[in-house]
Design a protein around this motif. Sequence first.
Motif, short mmCIF file in Angstrom:
data_model
loop_
_atom_site.label_atom_id
_atom_site.label_comp_id
_atom_site.label_asym_id
_atom_site.label_seq_id
_atom_site.Cartn_x
_atom_site.Cartn_y
_atom_site.Cartn_z
N TRP A 269 3.10 6.68 8.99
CA TRP A 269 2.45 5.81 8.55
C TRP A 269 3.16 4.56 7.70
CZ3 TRP A 269 0.99 6.11 2.70
CH2 TRP A 269 -0.17 5.60 2.44
N VAL A 270 4.19 4.86 7.05
CA VAL A 270 5.14 3.78 6.48
C VAL A 270 5.88 3.18 7.61
CG1 VAL A 270 7.44 3.55 5.07
CG2 VAL A 270 5.40 5.25 4.28
N ARG A 271 6.36 3.84 8.59
CA ARG A 271 6.87 2.89 9.67
C ARG A 271 5.99 1.81 10.18
NH1 ARG A 271 8.74 7.03 12.81
NH2 ARG A 271 10.74 6.85 12.01
N ARG A 272 4.69 2.36 10.55
CA ARG A 272 3.94 1.25 11.06
C ARG A 272 3.55 0.24 10.32
NH1 ARG A 272 -2.12 2.17 12.16
NH2 ARG A 272 -2.56 0.99 14.08
N ALA A 273 3.32 0.63 8.63
CA ALA A 273 3.12 -0.59 7.96
C ALA A 273 4.28 -1.50 7.92
CB ALA A 273 2.80 0.11 6.55
N LEU A 274 5.44 -0.97 7.71
CA LEU A 274 6.73 -1.94 7.43
C LEU A 274 6.79 -2.95 8.58
CD1 LEU A 274 9.14 0.48 5.95
CD2 LEU A 274 7.97 -1.22 4.70
N ARG A 275 6.42 -2.20 9.83
CA ARG A 275 6.60 -3.13 11.08
C ARG A 275 5.84 -4.61 10.69
NH1 ARG A 275 6.96 1.26 15.46
NH2 ARG A 275 9.09 1.93 15.20
N ARG A 276 4.91 -4.49 9.97
CA ARG A 276 3.87 -5.54 10.09
C ARG A 276 4.12 -6.52 8.67
NH1 ARG A 276 -0.30 -1.22 11.62
NH2 ARG A 276 -0.96 -2.06 13.55
N ALA A 277 5.28 -6.13 8.07
CA ALA A 277 5.55 -6.87 6.86
C ALA A 277 6.29 -8.48 7.39
CB ALA A 277 6.37 -6.22 5.93
N HIS A 278 5.88 -9.28 6.76
CA HIS A 278 6.89 -10.76 6.92
C HIS A 278 8.01 -10.63 6.46
CE1 HIS A 278 2.31 -12.03 7.35
NE2 HIS A 278 3.05 -12.28 8.52
N VAL A 279 8.18 -9.87 5.14
CA VAL A 279 9.37 -9.95 4.63
C VAL A 279 9.76 -8.48 3.96
CG1 VAL A 279 10.95 -10.64 2.78
CG2 VAL A 279 9.49 -12.32 3.99
N VAL A 280 10.63 -7.78 4.03
CA VAL A 280 10.89 -6.47 3.58
C VAL A 280 12.38 -6.77 2.70
CG1 VAL A 280 11.68 -4.23 3.64
CG2 VAL A 280 10.18 -5.25 5.46
N ILE A 281 11.96 -6.63 1.17
CA ILE A 281 12.88 -6.86 0.35
C ILE A 281 13.44 -5.29 0.04
CG2 ILE A 281 13.61 -7.60 -2.15
CD1 ILE A 281 11.03 -9.22 -1.78
N ALA A 282 14.98 -5.18 0.42
CA ALA A 282 15.40 -3.89 0.30
C ALA A 282 16.37 -3.96 -1.11
CB ALA A 282 16.39 -3.53 1.60
#
Length: 184
Positions: free
Chosen positions: A103-116
């Motif tokens: 679920w999380v992997r699928r969602a993160l791939r759709r993010a324009h920006v991921v702030i770590a």
Amino acid sequence: KFHHSRGGMETLAAEVWRGLKEHEPAARLIALGRSNGHLLWWLPLTVVRTAGVLLRKRADIVISGDAVVFAALQPILALTRARRVVMVHGLDLTWNKPAYQWWVRRALRRAHVVIAVSDPTAAIARGLGVSADRIVVVRPGVTAPQVSRAERESARRALSDALGASEANRYLLTLGRVVQRKGS
């Protein structure tokens, strides 16, 4: 306009919100504002409230405070042109449950920006399939109070005395939880 949904590291999210609101007065906040015990009812309500904001075209960017909230918002976000930004903290990426990971992997791939919040967290996000060019590392920090040189020297003497050490010693202080996932 911005829309922000908060979770995870509440202090970081609160600081991001304060900075965002200062620069974008029209920004809207949907926050839990209570203990995580309320997440069960809050998360569906957040999805509905976010949908209302987006359907009325009152947000161009959605910033989510953690991967779980971001994943829950995906069905709504997919229907809009809003830019999708998510802050990730580590544990929200590593919880070892196969359905959750999918679920999380699928969602993160759709993010324009991921702030770590760290380089290791960024590496985990890359391992989940997020393109490196969409990951930004922002290390949380603290604001140190303004102190005079005399106050700093006095504090140094007190610390050296308390540790039974020479005032010439150099000190390095780190703060963090000692937990297994951090190698402790």
